[in-house]
Design a protein around this motif. Structure first.
Motif, PDB file in Angstrom:
ATOM      1  N   LEU A 117       0.927  -1.182   0.029  1.00  0.00           N
ATOM      2  CA  LEU A 117      -0.250  -0.005  -0.089  1.00  0.00           C
ATOM      3  C   LEU A 117       0.983   1.244   0.194  1.00  0.00           C
ATOM      4  O   LEU A 117       1.751   1.453   0.991  1.00  0.00           O
ATOM      5  CB  LEU A 117      -0.849  -0.024   1.323  1.00  0.00           C
ATOM      6  N   ALA A 118       0.800   2.008  -1.121  1.00  0.00           N
ATOM      7  CA  ALA A 118       1.894   3.184  -1.256  1.00  0.00           C
ATOM      8  C   ALA A 118       0.875   4.354  -1.080  1.00  0.00           C
ATOM      9  O   ALA A 118      -0.146   4.494  -1.757  1.00  0.00           O
ATOM     10  CB  ALA A 118       2.321   3.107  -2.616  1.00  0.00           C
ATOM     11  N   VAL A 119       0.941   5.092   0.106  1.00  0.00           N
ATOM     12  CA  VAL A 119       0.092   6.058   0.168  1.00  0.00           C
ATOM     13  C   VAL A 119       0.617   7.490   0.117  1.00  0.00           C
ATOM     14  O   VAL A 119       1.965   7.797   0.501  1.00  0.00           O
ATOM     15  CB  VAL A 119      -0.493   6.053   1.550  1.00  0.00           C
ATOM     16  N   ASP A 120      -0.045   8.564  -0.350  1.00  0.00           N
ATOM     17  CA  ASP A 120       0.347   9.917  -0.377  1.00  0.00           C
ATOM     18  C   ASP A 120       0.167  10.393   0.949  1.00  0.00           C
ATOM     19  O   ASP A 120      -0.431   9.816   1.737  1.00  0.00           O
ATOM     20  CB  ASP A 120      -0.433  10.734  -1.582  1.00  0.00           C
ATOM     21  N   LEU A 121       0.805  11.690   1.432  1.00  0.00           N
ATOM     22  CA  LEU A 121       0.555  12.222   2.700  1.00  0.00           C
ATOM     23  C   LEU A 121      -0.446  13.563   2.861  1.00  0.00           C
ATOM     24  O   LEU A 121      -1.403  13.371   3.268  1.00  0.00           O
ATOM     25  CB  LEU A 121       2.241  12.570   3.143  1.00  0.00           C
ATOM     26  N   ASP A 122      -0.140  14.342   2.087  1.00  0.00           N
ATOM     27  CA  ASP A 122      -0.855  15.706   2.273  1.00  0.00           C
ATOM     28  C   ASP A 122      -2.217  15.312   1.781  1.00  0.00           C
ATOM     29  O   ASP A 122      -2.255  15.066   0.625  1.00  0.00           O
ATOM     30  CB  ASP A 122      -0.321  16.692   1.239  1.00  0.00           C
ATOM     31  N   ASN A 123      -3.218  15.980   2.365  1.00  0.00           N
ATOM     32  CA  ASN A 123      -4.625  15.486   2.137  1.00  0.00           C
ATOM     33  C   ASN A 123      -5.063  14.219   1.856  1.00  0.00           C
ATOM     34  O   ASN A 123      -6.271  13.885   1.426  1.00  0.00           O
ATOM     35  CB  ASN A 123      -4.909  16.424   1.181  1.00  0.00           C
ATOM     36  N   THR A 124      -4.137  13.028   2.302  1.00  0.00           N
ATOM     37  CA  THR A 124      -4.371  11.784   2.123  1.00  0.00           C
ATOM     38  C   THR A 124      -4.311  11.167   3.582  1.00  0.00           C
ATOM     39  O   THR A 124      -5.228  10.568   4.099  1.00  0.00           O
ATOM     40  CB  THR A 124      -3.702  11.038   1.058  1.00  0.00           C
ATOM     41  N   MET A 125      -3.084  11.408   4.288  1.00  0.00           N
ATOM     42  CA  MET A 125      -2.770  10.618   5.616  1.00  0.00           C
ATOM     43  C   MET A 125      -3.208  11.711   6.656  1.00  0.00           C
ATOM     44  O   MET A 125      -3.427  11.394   7.688  1.00  0.00           O
ATOM     45  CB  MET A 125      -1.239  10.410   5.653  1.00  0.00           C
ATOM     46  N   TRP A 126      -2.881  12.992   6.163  1.00  0.00           N
ATOM     47  CA  TRP A 126      -3.475  14.173   6.836  1.00  0.00           C
ATOM     48  C   TRP A 126      -3.993  15.326   6.374  1.00  0.00           C
ATOM     49  O   TRP A 126      -3.859  15.236   5.138  1.00  0.00           O
ATOM     50  CB  TRP A 126      -2.125  14.938   7.823  1.00  0.00           C
ATOM     51  N   GLY A 127      -4.581  16.169   6.887  1.00  0.00           N
ATOM     52  CA  GLY A 127      -5.224  17.314   6.311  1.00  0.00           C
ATOM     53  C   GLY A 127      -4.294  18.297   6.129  1.00  0.00           C
ATOM     54  O   GLY A 127      -3.460  18.952   7.006  1.00  0.00           O
ATOM     55  N   GLY A 128      -4.171  19.148   5.062  1.00  0.00           N
ATOM     56  CA  GLY A 128      -3.493  20.214   4.811  1.00  0.00           C
ATOM     57  C   GLY A 128      -2.158  19.841   3.995  1.00  0.00           C
ATOM     58  O   GLY A 128      -1.962  18.661   3.846  1.00  0.00           O
ATOM     59  N   VAL A 129      -1.409  20.876   3.720  1.00  0.00           N
ATOM     60  CA  VAL A 129       0.033  20.632   2.886  1.00  0.00           C
ATOM     61  C   VAL A 129       1.108  20.812   3.989  1.00  0.00           C
ATOM     62  O   VAL A 129       1.232  22.040   4.615  1.00  0.00           O
ATOM     63  CB  VAL A 129      -0.047  21.568   1.691  1.00  0.00           C
ATOM     64  N   GLY A 147       4.018  21.344   3.801  1.00  0.00           N
ATOM     65  CA  GLY A 147       5.021  22.647   3.061  1.00  0.00           C
ATOM     66  C   GLY A 147       4.455  23.878   3.520  1.00  0.00           C
ATOM     67  O   GLY A 147       5.209  24.801   3.622  1.00  0.00           O
ATOM     68  N   ASP A 148       3.329  24.099   3.294  1.00  0.00           N
ATOM     69  CA  ASP A 148       2.613  25.224   3.535  1.00  0.00           C
ATOM     70  C   ASP A 148       1.967  25.510   4.947  1.00  0.00           C
ATOM     71  O   ASP A 148       2.251  26.562   5.644  1.00  0.00           O
ATOM     72  CB  ASP A 148       1.283  25.311   2.723  1.00  0.00           C
ATOM     73  N   ASP A 149       1.439  24.467   5.704  1.00  0.00           N
ATOM     74  CA  ASP A 149       0.873  24.601   7.064  1.00  0.00           C
ATOM     75  C   ASP A 149       1.829  24.287   8.198  1.00  0.00           C
ATOM     76  O   ASP A 149       1.641  24.742   9.278  1.00  0.00           O
ATOM     77  CB  ASP A 149      -0.014  23.614   7.008  1.00  0.00           C
ATOM     78  N   GLY A 150       3.300  23.630   7.855  1.00  0.00           N
ATOM     79  CA  GLY A 150       4.188  23.182   8.978  1.00  0.00           C
ATOM     80  C   GLY A 150       3.423  22.147   9.563  1.00  0.00           C
ATOM     81  O   GLY A 150       2.094  21.816   9.776  1.00  0.00           O
ATOM     82  N   MET A 151       4.355  21.196  10.600  1.00  0.00           N
ATOM     83  CA  MET A 151       3.721  20.258  11.420  1.00  0.00           C
ATOM     84  C   MET A 151       2.614  20.764  12.422  1.00  0.00           C
ATOM     85  O   MET A 151       1.729  20.053  12.452  1.00  0.00           O
ATOM     86  CB  MET A 151       4.997  20.018  12.377  1.00  0.00           C
ATOM     87  N   ALA A 152       2.703  21.952  12.921  1.00  0.00           N
ATOM     88  CA  ALA A 152       1.498  22.159  13.877  1.00  0.00           C
ATOM     89  C   ALA A 152       0.041  22.594  13.043  1.00  0.00           C
ATOM     90  O   ALA A 152      -0.734  22.576  13.735  1.00  0.00           O
ATOM     91  CB  ALA A 152       1.900  23.731  14.666  1.00  0.00           C
ATOM     92  N   GLY A 153      -0.089  22.880  11.740  1.00  0.00           N
ATOM     93  CA  GLY A 153      -0.784  23.223  10.994  1.00  0.00           C
ATOM     94  C   GLY A 153      -1.617  22.149  10.299  1.00  0.00           C
ATOM     95  O   GLY A 153      -3.030  22.247  10.006  1.00  0.00           O
TER      96      GLY A 153
END
Length: 636
Positions: free
Chosen positions: A276-288, A290-296
């Motif tokens: 299972l190969a998963v994307d991360l931004d907006n797939t495993m977590w909400g947001g991007v 690079g733009d929102d940072g870990m806290a966002g």
């Protein structure tokens, strides 16, 4: 314009294309194109497409595409089953499989499963589906009836089904599929008091529970639980079809049942997905990131974050059952690692992945690299991403990868991922659960390799130990699984169900060897199997399989060396081994010729090699071979 009283036929661009091919008489010639189109259809459209495909002679498809895998399926049961054929035809075709069905007569299941001279046994099916329905119980009950009468009828059906399964298992090596019994409201509502209805429900569920327990005693049997399918809102029956045509399950339920059968068929033909190969931004977590940072980013404790956490829980659940998890993200690697390692709300951590790739290269390139590192074919992968662009690019660049596009509603991510049962198997083994750890060990071996100037030095320091042992009863499930899941190092692609392996263990002319390996980094587990049959003075290697995790380490040479020495000691004068070419096993086509076998015959489909056993192969110096095959009163 559609008449208001006539239901409109479902239409879509893919369905239109299939209908065009049907009108042009090209369903057989364009079968590979159709398999891709079917994956884009909704259930109603799929039923219509299945009706078109079911009219095509399977022989015409085989003639046009000889390499298409064929599954011979026998359908039997209490009711009329012809409506299941189009649904099953379409579902198997979605996975590139060709259905060759044999449909039993109405209410013919007792004779079919109990008599070796029945038409069902004569068809030599790979899969037998015995459809159970509620009317097989109620047709035997006189009116008026009460709960004790139904309970007695249910108990009688339980005894009959257990007896039939036992008879079938003793005679056939095929997989038998049963299902639980739905209880339509029109039957339960004939009882006017709630206490009796509750008692009926309890008796009915006890029978279903006993049906679901059958595989514990009969490993060649699979029981599909219809309750989760009915919980999706699918009707159990169409009363008119049940009354007039004796079709006792609804077309919608037959369609979902066929989908579950398709998942099983994919497993039986060695097409279960592994990664299972998963994307991360907006797939495993909400947001991007690079733009929102870990806290966002949104992971939990927020409206949308809860949905992403639920998805992560499912991903981790799959990983705990042997699915290899990889991440492929367009991000910088260090921020990704920081999130996976340090974010307090993450459910999936870096250690859950066998590989994390975060860079700005095209994702198909990253998936190819991941496949190469894991020594797996890209068609072993399921890729999940929220981006239509990335999903479209993956489908274009690597159509063999199963691509799942999730959308802007994260609450639906789980449903989208699980809809097609990509990772379904008949039974999990100990090796399945430890597979992610074994593949993480491969990364350590890869890093270790970088320390050496030559492969020979690397292999010498790896301290490889190979154990060849006679397979035992406890090995049956894993040995069967190896034949079903291994595609690259699989000399003849002989697929064996557990019953087939069990029969070989009891055959005095057969020898089944398991291959286990370990090295300085730990156990690799059972990584292969060898199947040998004695015929007079000759021994035939019917199949030789190795996991892709242990390629190119000399293990195959050590196995052949130990086997040839053993066979010579058993009085064999020569050993024959064959290679049956497939799209995936070209890498081992010269295996036997590399190790002293002479080309013996070639019929176009299979090349056979012969070893005269004069000069037996040597075990590689860097491998320690333990050949532990106790003597038995057998030919081998």
């Amino acid at each position: 314009m559609t008449d208001a009283t006539t239901p409109a036929e479902p239409q879509s661009a893919p369905l239109d294309r299939i209908m065009e091919l049907q009108r042009a008489g090209r369903l057989a010639s364009d079968f590979p194109v159709i398999t891709a189109l079917l994956r884009e259809l909704d259930p109603a459209q799929l039923r219509l497409a299945g009706q078109l495909l079911a009219r095509v002679d399977p022989a015409d498809i085989r003639a046009a595409h000889p390499s298409t895998p064929v599954l011979n399926v026998a359908l039997t049961g209490h009711g009329t089953l012809n409506t299941l054929v189009p649904a099953l035809t379409a579902e198997l075709a979605r996975h590139g499989l060709l259905l060759c069905p044999v449909v039993s007569d109405y209410n013919g299941y007792v004779f079919d499963l109990s008599e070796p001279d029945s038409r069902l046994f004569a068809a030599r099916p790979d899969l037998v589906v015995c459809v159970l329905d509620p009317m097989m119980v109620f047709d035997d009950i006189a009116t008026p009836w009460d709960v004790p009468a139904v309970a007695a009828a249910l108990a009688e059906k339980e005894r009959l089904i257990e007896w039939l399964v036992t008879r079938f298992e003793a005679t056939s090596g095929a997989t038998l599929v049963l299902n639980t019994l739905p209880l339509p409201r029109r039957l339960a509502a004939q009882l006017v008091d709630h206490r009796s209805r509750a008692a009926l429900g309890a008796a009915w569920r006890r029978t279903n529970a006993r049906l679901l327990e059958l595989p514990e005693r009969h490993p060649s049997t699979v029981v599909i639980d219809l309750d989760p399918l009915l919980a999706e809102g699918i009707p159990a029956e169409d009363v008119r079809l049940s009354t007039y045509a004796k079709v006792h399950l609804s077309p919608e339920l037959f369609g979902r049942f066929a989908r579950e059968l398709g998942h099983l068929a994919r497993h039986l033909t060695g097409r279960t997905k592994k990664v299972l190969a998963v994307d991360l931004d907006n797939t495993m977590w909400g947001g991007v990131l690079g733009d929102d940072g870990m806290a966002g980013i949104q992971v939990a404790d927020s409206y949308r974050g809860e949905a992403f956490r639920a998805f992560q829980r499912v991903v981790r659940q799959l990983g705990s059952q042997g699915v290899l998890l990889t991440a492929i993200s367009k991000n910088d690697i260090e921020p990704v690692r920081e999130v996976l390692r340090d974010h307090p709300d993450m459910t999936v951590r870096e250690g859950d992945f066998v590989r994390v790739t975060a860079n700005w290269l095209p994702k198909p390139d990253n998936l190819r690299e991941t496949a190469a590192v894991l020594n797996l074919d890209p068609d072993s992968f399921v890729f999940v991403d929220d981006s239509p662009y990335e999903c479209g690019l993956m489908r274009y660049e690597l159509p063999q990868v199963s691509t799942v596009q999730v959308d802007a509603e994260p609450a639906l991510h789980v449903e989208r991922l699980l809809a097609d049962g990509w990772f379904d198997v008949r039974e999990l083994t100990t090796e399945d659960r430890s597979r992610p750890e074994l593949y993480r060990g491969e990364s350590a071996r890869s890093d270790f390799l970088q320390e050496f100037e030559s492969t020979a030095d690397y292999l010498r320091e790896l301290r490889i130990e190979v154990r060849l042992t006679r397979a035992e009863v406890a090995d049956i499930q894993r040995v069967s699984q190896i034949t079903l899941r291994t595609n690259q190092f699989n000399m003849t692609t002989l697929r064996l169900q557990p019953a087939d392996v069990q029969a070989l263990l009891a055959d005095p002319a057969a020898l089944v060897l398991t291959v286990r390996a370990r090295d300085r980094f730990g156990e690799n587990g059972m990584v292969g199997a060898i199947f040998v049959r004695r015929e007079g003075a000759d021994a035939h290697i019917e199949n030789f399989l190795l996991s892709c995790r242990v390629f190119s380490r000399g293990i195959e040479q050590a196995c052949l060396a130990g086997l040839l020495e053993h066979l010579r000691g058993q009085g064999c004068e020569s050993v024959l081994g064959a290679h049956r070419a497939t799209a995936k096993n070209a890498g081992v086509r010269d295996l036997y010729s590399r190790f002293g076998f002479e080309r013996y015959r070639d019929d176009g489909a299979e090349t056979t090699y012969r070893h005269p056993l004069r000069d037996v192969l040597a075990v590689p110096e860097h491998v320690r071979l333990l050949f532990d095959v106790p003597e038995k009163e057998t030919a081998l």
